[in-house]
Design a protein around this motif. Structure first.
Motif, PDB file in Angstrom:
ATOM      1  N   PRO A   1       7.819 -11.058  -9.055  1.00 27.38           N
ATOM      2  CA  PRO A   1       8.426  -9.821  -8.544  1.00 27.38           C
ATOM      3  C   PRO A   1       7.354  -8.891  -7.974  1.00 27.38           C
ATOM      4  N   LEU A   2       7.694  -8.230  -6.886  1.00 30.51           N
ATOM      5  CA  LEU A   2       6.755  -7.304  -6.246  1.00 30.51           C
ATOM      6  C   LEU A   2       7.098  -5.882  -6.663  1.00 30.51           C
ATOM      7  N   PRO A   3       6.126  -4.961  -6.558  1.00 30.65           N
ATOM      8  CA  PRO A   3       6.384  -3.577  -7.015  1.00 30.65           C
ATOM      9  C   PRO A   3       7.427  -2.859  -6.161  1.00 30.65           C
ATOM     10  N   GLU A   4       8.088  -1.892  -6.776  1.00 29.39           N
ATOM     11  CA  GLU A   4       8.984  -0.994  -6.037  1.00 29.39           C
ATOM     12  C   GLU A   4       8.106   0.036  -5.333  1.00 29.39           C
ATOM     13  N   ILE A   5       8.317   0.216  -4.047  1.00 36.73           N
ATOM     14  CA  ILE A   5       7.458   1.123  -3.279  1.00 36.73           C
ATOM     15  C   ILE A   5       8.227   2.390  -2.948  1.00 36.73           C
ATOM     16  N   ASN A   6       7.770   3.506  -3.476  1.00 37.54           N
ATOM     17  CA  ASN A   6       8.399   4.788  -3.147  1.00 37.54           C
ATOM     18  C   ASN A   6       8.039   5.166  -1.714  1.00 37.54           C
ATOM     19  N   PRO A   7       9.021   5.602  -0.898  1.00 34.08           N
ATOM     20  CA  PRO A   7       8.743   5.928   0.514  1.00 34.08           C
ATOM     21  C   PRO A   7       7.677   7.008   0.718  1.00 34.08           C
ATOM     22  N   SER A   8       7.405   7.801  -0.314  1.00 33.76           N
ATOM     23  CA  SER A   8       6.410   8.881  -0.163  1.00 33.76           C
ATOM     24  C   SER A   8       4.981   8.371  -0.298  1.00 33.76           C
ATOM     25  N   ARG A   9       4.827   7.095  -0.645  1.00 33.73           N
ATOM     26  CA  ARG A   9       3.480   6.547  -0.822  1.00 33.73           C
ATOM     27  C   ARG A   9       2.813   6.259   0.518  1.00 33.73           C
ATOM     28  N   GLY A  10       1.478   6.272   0.505  1.00 33.96           N
ATOM     29  CA  GLY A  10       0.712   5.962   1.714  1.00 33.96           C
ATOM     30  C   GLY A  10       0.983   4.544   2.175  1.00 33.96           C
TER      31      GLY A  10
ATOM     32  N   SER B   1       1.321 -10.930  -0.442  1.00 34.29           N
ATOM     33  CA  SER B   1       1.404  -9.913  -1.501  1.00 34.29           C
ATOM     34  C   SER B   1       0.933 -10.478  -2.835  1.00 34.29           C
ATOM     35  N   GLU B   2       1.432 -11.662  -3.178  1.00 34.52           N
ATOM     36  CA  GLU B   2       1.059 -12.280  -4.459  1.00 34.52           C
ATOM     37  C   GLU B   2      -0.438 -12.540  -4.536  1.00 34.52           C
TER      38      GLU B   2
ATOM     39  N   GLY C   1       2.692  -8.009   3.962  1.00 33.81           N
ATOM     40  CA  GLY C   1       2.224  -8.386   2.626  1.00 33.81           C
ATOM     41  C   GLY C   1       1.469  -7.250   1.948  1.00 33.81           C
ATOM     42  N   ILE C   2       0.644  -6.540   2.714  1.00 36.70           N
ATOM     43  CA  ILE C   2      -0.086  -5.378   2.176  1.00 36.70           C
ATOM     44  C   ILE C   2       0.904  -4.309   1.729  1.00 36.70           C
ATOM     45  N   TRP C   3       1.880  -4.003   2.580  1.00 35.82           N
ATOM     46  CA  TRP C   3       2.882  -2.984   2.246  1.00 35.82           C
ATOM     47  C   TRP C   3       3.683  -3.368   1.008  1.00 35.82           C
ATOM     48  N   ARG C   4       4.117  -4.633   0.940  1.00 32.76           N
ATOM     49  CA  ARG C   4       4.972  -5.070  -0.167  1.00 32.76           C
ATOM     50  C   ARG C   4       4.209  -5.112  -1.496  1.00 32.76           C
ATOM     51  N   ALA C   5       2.873  -5.234  -1.422  1.00 34.67           N
ATOM     52  CA  ALA C   5       2.054  -5.242  -2.641  1.00 34.67           C
ATOM     53  C   ALA C   5       1.665  -3.828  -3.078  1.00 34.67           C
ATOM     54  N   GLY C   6       2.024  -2.822  -2.273  1.00 29.85           N
ATOM     55  CA  GLY C   6       1.710  -1.441  -2.636  1.00 29.85           C
ATOM     56  C   GLY C   6       0.408  -0.924  -2.066  1.00 29.85           C
ATOM     57  N   GLY C   7      -0.173  -1.679  -1.090  1.00 30.72           N
ATOM     58  CA  GLY C   7      -1.427  -1.246  -0.483  1.00 30.72           C
ATOM     59  C   GLY C   7      -1.218  -0.412   0.766  1.00 30.72           C
ATOM     60  N   ILE C   8      -2.303   0.193   1.245  1.00 27.28           N
ATOM     61  CA  ILE C   8      -2.302   0.934   2.515  1.00 27.28           C
ATOM     62  C   ILE C   8      -2.957   0.031   3.557  1.00 27.28           C
ATOM     63  N   ALA C   9      -2.216  -0.311   4.595  1.00 29.67           N
ATOM     64  CA  ALA C   9      -2.702  -1.223   5.634  1.00 29.67           C
ATOM     65  C   ALA C   9      -3.656  -0.495   6.585  1.00 29.67           C
TER      66      ALA C   9
ATOM     67  N   ASP D   1      -2.402 -11.135 -10.190  1.00 28.26           N
ATOM     68  CA  ASP D   1      -2.089 -10.741 -11.577  1.00 28.26           C
ATOM     69  C   ASP D   1      -1.979  -9.227 -11.785  1.00 28.26           C
ATOM     70  N   ARG D   2      -2.289  -8.421 -10.770  1.00 31.00           N
ATOM     71  CA  ARG D   2      -2.011  -6.982 -10.890  1.00 31.00           C
ATOM     72  C   ARG D   2      -0.534  -6.768 -10.583  1.00 31.00           C
ATOM     73  N   SER D   3       0.035  -5.670 -11.035  1.00 31.03           N
ATOM     74  CA  SER D   3       1.449  -5.412 -10.771  1.00 31.03           C
ATOM     75  C   SER D   3       1.643  -4.585  -9.502  1.00 31.03           C
ATOM     76  N   ASP D   4       0.558  -3.900  -9.049  1.00 30.86           N
ATOM     77  CA  ASP D   4       0.700  -2.967  -7.926  1.00 30.86           C
ATOM     78  C   ASP D   4      -0.695  -2.646  -7.388  1.00 30.86           C
ATOM     79  N   LEU D   5      -0.857  -2.654  -6.056  1.00 32.34           N
ATOM     80  CA  LEU D   5      -2.158  -2.270  -5.478  1.00 32.34           C
ATOM     81  C   LEU D   5      -2.403  -0.761  -5.544  1.00 32.34           C
ATOM     82  N   ASN D   6      -1.328   0.000  -5.797  1.00 35.19           N
ATOM     83  CA  ASN D   6      -1.462   1.455  -5.983  1.00 35.19           C
ATOM     84  C   ASN D   6      -2.240   2.144  -4.870  1.00 35.19           C
ATOM     85  N   GLU D   7      -1.844   1.859  -3.630  1.00 33.91           N
ATOM     86  CA  GLU D   7      -2.421   2.513  -2.449  1.00 33.91           C
ATOM     87  C   GLU D   7      -3.888   2.173  -2.192  1.00 33.91           C
ATOM     88  N   ALA D   8      -4.351   1.055  -2.714  1.00 29.43           N
ATOM     89  CA  ALA D   8      -5.690   0.575  -2.336  1.00 29.43           C
ATOM     90  C   ALA D   8      -5.669   0.293  -0.834  1.00 29.43           C
TER      91      ALA D   8
END
Length: 491
Positions: free
Chosen positions: A134-143, A37-38, A68-76, A43-50
């Motif tokens: 710290p890793l981003p908080e992931i809302n369950p509704s995200r991809g 994830s790191e 790691g992809i999920w915890r960083a906010g990405g879509i696997a 240095d970004r705070s969140d992958l924002n569904e990349a």
């Protein structure tokens, strides 16, 4: 925090994963996935569904990459390790993946992407970090994930699920199949598919169980692991059970007895992803003392229907709806059919996918106005148990005014002496609309006149194949499903 990760933190010292490199605890998995994830965030705070496509061999690295992809906010976007480059390119470009993670054994295959400006190429061994940001908080509704359909009828479509949908798929199965932290399962299924990812890997790790990876598949090695006595859950596709039966029959009587005793101690064995021939079900019961639990699911819905964990398991039936799954059988006008009448399975529930990636028209066509997902699979309901007749566009043959199930004919053909497997389909015909034909895999080719006579004694003449061809093996996809469009070309 994602529920999978939260659950893992309850079992820090327990073995989560065993692969060819060693044993890894849940704490190891949490640390390795945090490092991925790191490195991805950089240095970004969140992958924002990349979208992050990855091609990694089965084992701890695969799991750590996915988490790691999920915890960083990405879509696997897991890629199939056996696909040729054009198929991988299709998925990477269809998802407009911003990142591509490549294991060392696939670097030569994915060489063209090293200089690609649209997709950031990342070597697996570079994805390490121990700064513990710290890793981003992931809302369950995200991809969360895009898996691709098998593409048996058209180009594969990307199926987008959210974290909430995945959690629903997992928790439903954990409850229905009574998973616990004491379970120990062998992972031999492809990890670009819902069967391997959700049913095996995620259900086990959600429960605090242990997953042992075996890659590549070897029937000998599966049986060696069985005899160690640690496994108690096993899931496979019909072709794997077929291979294991062949291997079993090549063993000495003493080895067979040892294996049967080991398998009898398992608590659960499951078959899925393709129709399980009754003959295979019965043979497996004979050698393992287990009546396989057959279930039904799709990339778009996870698992929806299952024979019961406790209770009657019916051969040739997929069972009953799982908790939280609404289903109905309908005719061509979307009207419910009576019990015993064939109808399309339609499904609603929290486990149903969000959309086909980048294909709003296909998504809209996949649902009724009331929100029912159209599976395209035809089944009958008899006494509360569903039996699949086949896929409307592939396995339902429209001949002489009749709707004929190819799967039913295949089942009968497999019981003829010397026939190892069969693939039945309809080919265009002016007189009949479609003509019933069959491809046979045989020990030795039968007398066709005698075979036709034998078939007519067991089913109506209009269901009897009018033409046969003999082939060495049926064409199949990575999950063992017969690819009938490829079969049709042979006629």
């Amino acid at each position: 925090m994602l529920q999978l990760v939260a659950n893992a933190s309850k079992f820090p010292s327990k073995t989560a994963v065993i692969d060819s490199e060693g044993n890894y605890t849940y704490q190891d998995l949490l640390e390795k996935s945090h490092g991925v994830s790191e490195a991805l965030l950089n240095d970004r705070s969140d992958l924002n569904e990349a979208r992050v496509a990855f091609i990694v061999s089965p084992g701890i690295d695969y799991v750590a990459t996915q988490w790691g992809i999920w915890r960083a906010g990405g879509i696997a976007v897991p890629l199939c390790i056996s696909y040729p480059f054009p198929s991988l390119k299709y998925v990477i470009e269809d998802t407009t993946a911003g990142y591509l993670i490549v294991g060392p054994e696939f670097e030569e295959l994915l060489l063209p992407y090293q200089e690609n400006t649209n997709t950031k190429y990342l070597r697996l061994e570079e994805l390490k970090s121990d700064s513990n940001i710290p890793l981003p908080e992931i809302n369950p509704s995200r991809g969360a994930m895009i898996l691709y359909t098998s593409g048996t009828t058209s180009l594969p479509k990307g199926v987008l699920t959210t974290h909430a949908i995945i959690e629903s798929q997992i928790s439903t199965l954990v409850k229905a199949w009574q998973w616990t932290s004491e379970d120990y399962i062998l992972e031999i299924l492809p990890l670009h598919h819902v069967h391997g990812i959700i049913n095996v890997l995620c259900c086990a790790l959600w429960s605090g169980a242990t997953v042992q990876f075996l890659n590549p598949f070897s029937a000998k090695e599966v049986f060696r692991i069985f005899k160690e006595g640690k496994l108690n859950v096993f899931m496979a596709v019909p072709t794997i059970y077929f291979k294991l039966i062949s291997e079993f029959e090549s063993l000495s009587i003493a080895e067979q007895k040892e294996l049967t005793a080991a398998m009898a101690k398992f608590r659960l064995m499951i078959s899925g992803s393709a129709a399980l021939p009754v003959s295979v079900m019965e043979k497996w019961k004979e050698i393992s003392d287990h009546y396989l639990l057959e279930r039904y699911g799709m990339t778009e819905i996870g698992m929806a229907i299952s024979n019961p964990y406790i209770g009657e398991r019916r051969a040739g039936h997929i069972g009953q709806p799982l908790p939280g799954v609404e289903f109905r059988l309908v005719d061509e006008n979307n009207q419910p059919v009576a019990d015993g009448e064939p109808g399309e399975i339609q499904v609603k529930g929290d486990s149903v996918f969000k959309e086909y990636w980048g294909k709003p028209e296909s998504t809209a066509k996949a649902f009724t106005d009331e929100g029912w997902f159209l599976t395209g699979d035809i089944a009958v309901n008899t006494d509360g148990y569903l039996r699949i007749l086949g896929r409307d566009s592939i396995d339902i043959i429209k001949s002489g005014g009749y709707k004929i199930s190819a799967l039913e004919i295949e089942e009968v053909l497999r019981t003829y002496p010397g026939i190892k497997d069969s693939g039945v389909l309809g080919i265009p015909n002016e007189e009949w609309g479609e003509l019933v034909v069959a491809a046979l895999v045989c020990e030795e080719n039968p007398n066709l006149e005698q075979l036709s006579q034998w078939m007519r004694e067991r089913m109506p003449a209009y269901k009897t194949p009018r033409k046969y061809i003999f082939i060495e093996d049926l064409p199949r996809n990575a999950m063992g499903k017969v690819t009938k469009n490829d079969l049709k070309k042979l006629f």
